[in-house]
Motif scaffolding. Structure first.
Motif, short mmCIF file in Angstrom:
data_model
loop_
_atom_site.label_atom_id
_atom_site.label_comp_id
_atom_site.label_asym_id
_atom_site.label_seq_id
_atom_site.Cartn_x
_atom_site.Cartn_y
_atom_site.Cartn_z
N GLY A 114 10.46 -5.71 2.28
CA GLY A 114 9.76 -4.48 2.06
C GLY A 114 10.62 -3.24 1.70
N ASP A 117 10.15 0.03 -3.29
CA ASP A 117 8.71 0.10 -4.00
C ASP A 117 8.48 -0.38 -5.07
OD1 ASP A 117 7.72 2.34 -2.11
OD2 ASP A 117 9.38 3.43 -2.98
N ARG A 143 7.72 -3.85 -0.95
CA ARG A 143 6.95 -3.55 0.00
C ARG A 143 5.47 -3.80 -0.48
NH1 ARG A 143 3.56 0.53 -1.67
NH2 ARG A 143 4.17 1.73 -3.14
N PRO A 144 4.20 -4.06 0.62
CA PRO A 144 3.01 -4.46 -0.03
C PRO A 144 2.45 -3.40 -0.67
CG PRO A 144 3.48 -5.15 2.43
CD PRO A 144 4.70 -4.23 1.91
N GLY A 145 1.91 -3.53 -1.87
CA GLY A 145 1.32 -2.50 -2.67
C GLY A 145 2.31 -2.18 -3.41
N ARG A 196 0.64 -13.99 -3.83
CA ARG A 196 1.25 -12.96 -3.15
C ARG A 196 1.43 -11.65 -3.78
NH1 ARG A 196 6.75 -16.02 -2.18
NH2 ARG A 196 6.54 -16.47 -4.49
N ARG A 273 1.16 -6.27 -8.63
CA ARG A 273 1.53 -5.65 -7.38
C ARG A 273 1.50 -6.69 -6.30
NH1 ARG A 273 2.41 -0.28 -8.02
NH2 ARG A 273 0.91 0.57 -9.79
N ARG A 274 2.62 -6.30 -5.19
CA ARG A 274 2.45 -7.15 -4.10
C ARG A 274 1.31 -7.14 -3.11
NH1 ARG A 274 6.86 -7.98 1.01
NH2 ARG A 274 5.59 -9.45 2.02
N THR A 276 -1.40 -6.61 -0.41
CA THR A 276 -1.13 -6.15 0.95
C THR A 276 -1.79 -7.02 1.97
OG1 THR A 276 -3.33 -4.95 0.69
CG2 THR A 276 -1.31 -3.84 -0.13
#
Length: 276
Positions: A114, A117, A143-145, A196, A273-274, A276
């Motif tokens: 993560g 960005d 990163r998540p999101g 994911r 998008r990764r 969340t």
């Protein structure tokens, strides 16, 4: 030697071969004079803004890294081949772009989970031999999101056809290695990334290439500047008949694709998008 140790040794040898291949010729000239438009297209699709932490995987000489930095991103450019990073660093400095350059294997990135960005790759990660391992790393360091952005040549486009033409003349790939143009298929990338990621957007686009005066100039340039092509011709060094056959096939490809003095090279631009 155990099976695992043997596999690691085979992988090290394969990566060393890839590193050497991309150092052949003058790939920075390809990036600068032929495919320069790809990097800005990927950066725009990723929506990179000031302050974004950005990782460019298999960055080469910075075709996407430098535009990302000029857009305000805090950019790390990673690549397996240090010779390309050296050129990229000089070009970034000349253009006033602040980029950190780091040698790294796309299948084993030296970054924490993560960390970024945006994680992107412009006709780069597609050449990592083990697609799932590379995709896992792209997801892991985002990163998540955060955004994952990939630009890859399609199998049906000009460059995909060129690789198909060269394949019979190249040494057989090692077990487990997958063809690079598979990254140009949306279903393949979707499978690699799995659940994911969310908000996947994929578009096939075309790069207009007018850098060559004709088919012969295209072939001569790629024989002297593009590592994969140089490597295939070296494999044929003692076989003039097969060399002539490959010469003819590449010339036919360019002749068939040339329209109004230019070539159209199709690519897949995919962002996600990764989760969340």
């Amino acid at each position: 030697m155990t099976g695992t140790a043997e596999a690691r040794e085979v992988d090290r040898a394969l990566k060393a071969k890839h590193r050497s291949m991309w150092a052949l010729g003058d790939y920075p000239a390809v990036a600068r004079n032929v495919v320069a438009g790809l990097g800005p297209a990927l950066v725009a699709a990723c929506g990179i803004e000031a302050g974004d932490r950005v990782l460019d995987v298999a960055a080469g000489s910075g075709n996407a890294s430098i535009p990302a930095a000029l857009a305000g991103g805090d950019v790390v450019a990673s690549d397996l081949t240090p010779e390309l990073l050296d050129v990229g660093q000089r070009e970034a400095e000349a253009r006033g772009a602040a980029v950190s350059w780091q040698e790294a294997d796309a299948e084993d990135l030296p970054f924490e989970d993560g960390s970024f960005d945006t994680v992107m790759s412009c006709v780069g990660v597609m050449f990592a031999p083990h697609h799932q391992a590379a995709a896992d790393e792209l997801v892991r360091v985002c990163r998540p999101g955060g955004t994952i952005g990939l630009l890859s040549w399609t199998p049906e486009g000009f460059v995909g056809k060129m690789f198909a033409i060269m394949k019979p003349y190249a040494p057989p790939p090692p077990p487990g290695a997958q063809p690079p143009p598979l990254w140009g298929r949306e279903d393949h990338v979707q499978t690699l990334l799995g659940d994911r990621v969310t908000d996947v957007e994929a578009h096939r686009r075309s790069l207009r290439v007018d850098a060559f005066g004709g088919p012969e100039e295209f072939r001569a340039f790629f024989k002297s500047a593009y590592g994969p092509t140089i490597s295939v011709y070296r494999n044929l060094a003692d076989d003039p008949e097969r060399t002539a056959a490959l010469d003819a096939a590449l010339l036919d490809l360019a002749r068939g694709a040339l329209q109004d003095g230019a070539l159209d090279w199709e690519y897949l631009l995919l962002t996600a998008r990764r989760a969340t």
